[in-house]
Motif scaffolding. Structure first.
Motif, PDB file in Angstrom:
ATOM      1  N   GLU A 180      21.614  34.074  62.329  1.00 31.53           N
ATOM      2  CA  GLU A 180      22.487  33.146  61.616  1.00 31.53           C
ATOM      3  C   GLU A 180      21.758  31.829  61.343  1.00 31.53           C
ATOM      4  N   ARG A 191      22.851  35.034  66.845  1.00 26.14           N
ATOM      5  CA  ARG A 191      22.871  33.605  66.560  1.00 26.14           C
ATOM      6  C   ARG A 191      21.544  33.168  65.931  1.00 26.14           C
ATOM      7  N   TYR A 194      30.062  34.941  63.596  1.00 24.37           N
ATOM      8  CA  TYR A 194      28.734  35.360  64.025  1.00 24.37           C
ATOM      9  C   TYR A 194      28.631  36.864  64.234  1.00 24.37           C
TER      10      TYR A 194
END
Length: 260
Positions: free
Chosen positions: A237, A234, A230
């Motif tokens: 992602e 987040r 990561y």
């Protein structure tokens, strides 16, 4: 890596997890902690008035069932040549693992477990993510380190040194894309100081970074990929995908060593 934590459950991939953790402990004269978790909060029910309560009988049955599972595993591990203890927990898996991992060197989990990414993000302990099928023994033979010069990659490489030192071949794999950060030559010098001979493999980006890395891993016949997890937020992602997410979802991919 002498303190190894593995989550044991009744999933089919639990056996691969356990065998990998045992082989890693043997290779490092280590100690194995087996975590068996019964997340009792999942048995919280709501009555007609909207009040919450625990379904006590169901909770007791679930806890008793996992106690029987723990006892059976204890009897089995008595026949192994690895010191161990069995730890019981009643929290959500990510919470239980993060708590137990604080004084362990590595956590062993499996692809397909929905909390793997959260465990990596929440703890300072690296996570070995095993394939779902087959038996994967450790230490690995061929290791690739995904290198982009970032802090996450540097952290993963540093924490993986005990595994890298036992591998037959180590490749520092880079896709020439990200500017700045630590040069790849610094990574190789760092490994050399720890007695790890590594070869730099630079690949041209042919599609996404993840797909490019995946093709290189196949060509190099890697059985372990070390990578920082990561590197973006987040949320990014989740919305855009990303290298971490790609390899966590790649059921045919190698074992992963993830560190944040």
């Amino acid at each position: 890596m002498r303190s190894i934590l593995v989550l044991a459950d009744r999933r089919p991939d639990s056996e691969n997890r356990l065998q990998a953790a045992l082989s890693l402990a043997r290779a490092n004269s280590g100690h194995l902690t087996v975590l068996i978790d019964t997340p009792v909060a999942r048995y919280l029910a709501t009555d007609a008035m909207g009040s919450g309560y625990l379904a006590a009988d169901i909770v007791r049955e679930a806890v008793d069932s996992d106690d029987v599972f723990a006892e059976a595993l204890h009897k089995r591990l008595l026949n192994e040549d690895v010191p161990y203890d069995i730890l019981r927990a009643e929290d959500e898996p990510a919470d239980a693992i993060a708590e137990a991992a604080r004084l362990n060197d590595v956590v062993v989990l499996s692809r397909g477990q929905p909390f793997v990414g959260e465990v990596v993000l929440r703890g300072a302990t690296p996570v070995l993510v095993m394939p779902r099928d087959g038996v994967t023994l450790l230490p690995p033979s061929v290791v690739c380190v995904a290198w982009d010069g970032g802090d996450e990659a540097a952290s993963a490489l540093r924490l993986a040194v005990p595994l890298l030192a036992q591998a037959e071949r180590v490749h520092v794999l880079t896709v020439a894309e990200k500017s700045g950060g630590f040069p790849v030559c610094d990574a190789v010098k760092y490994l050399a100081r720890h007695g790890v001979k590594a070869e730099v493999v630079e690949v041209e980006r042919s599609a996404s970074v993840a797909v490019t890395l995946d093709a290189a891993l196949a060509e190099l016949q890697a059985d372990l990929l070390v990578m920082g997890a990561y590197g973006h937020s987040r949320l990014r992602e989740f919305l855009l995908g990303g290298v971490t997410r790609y390899f966590l979802e790649d059921s045919a991919g190698p074992t992963l060593f993830l560190a944040n």
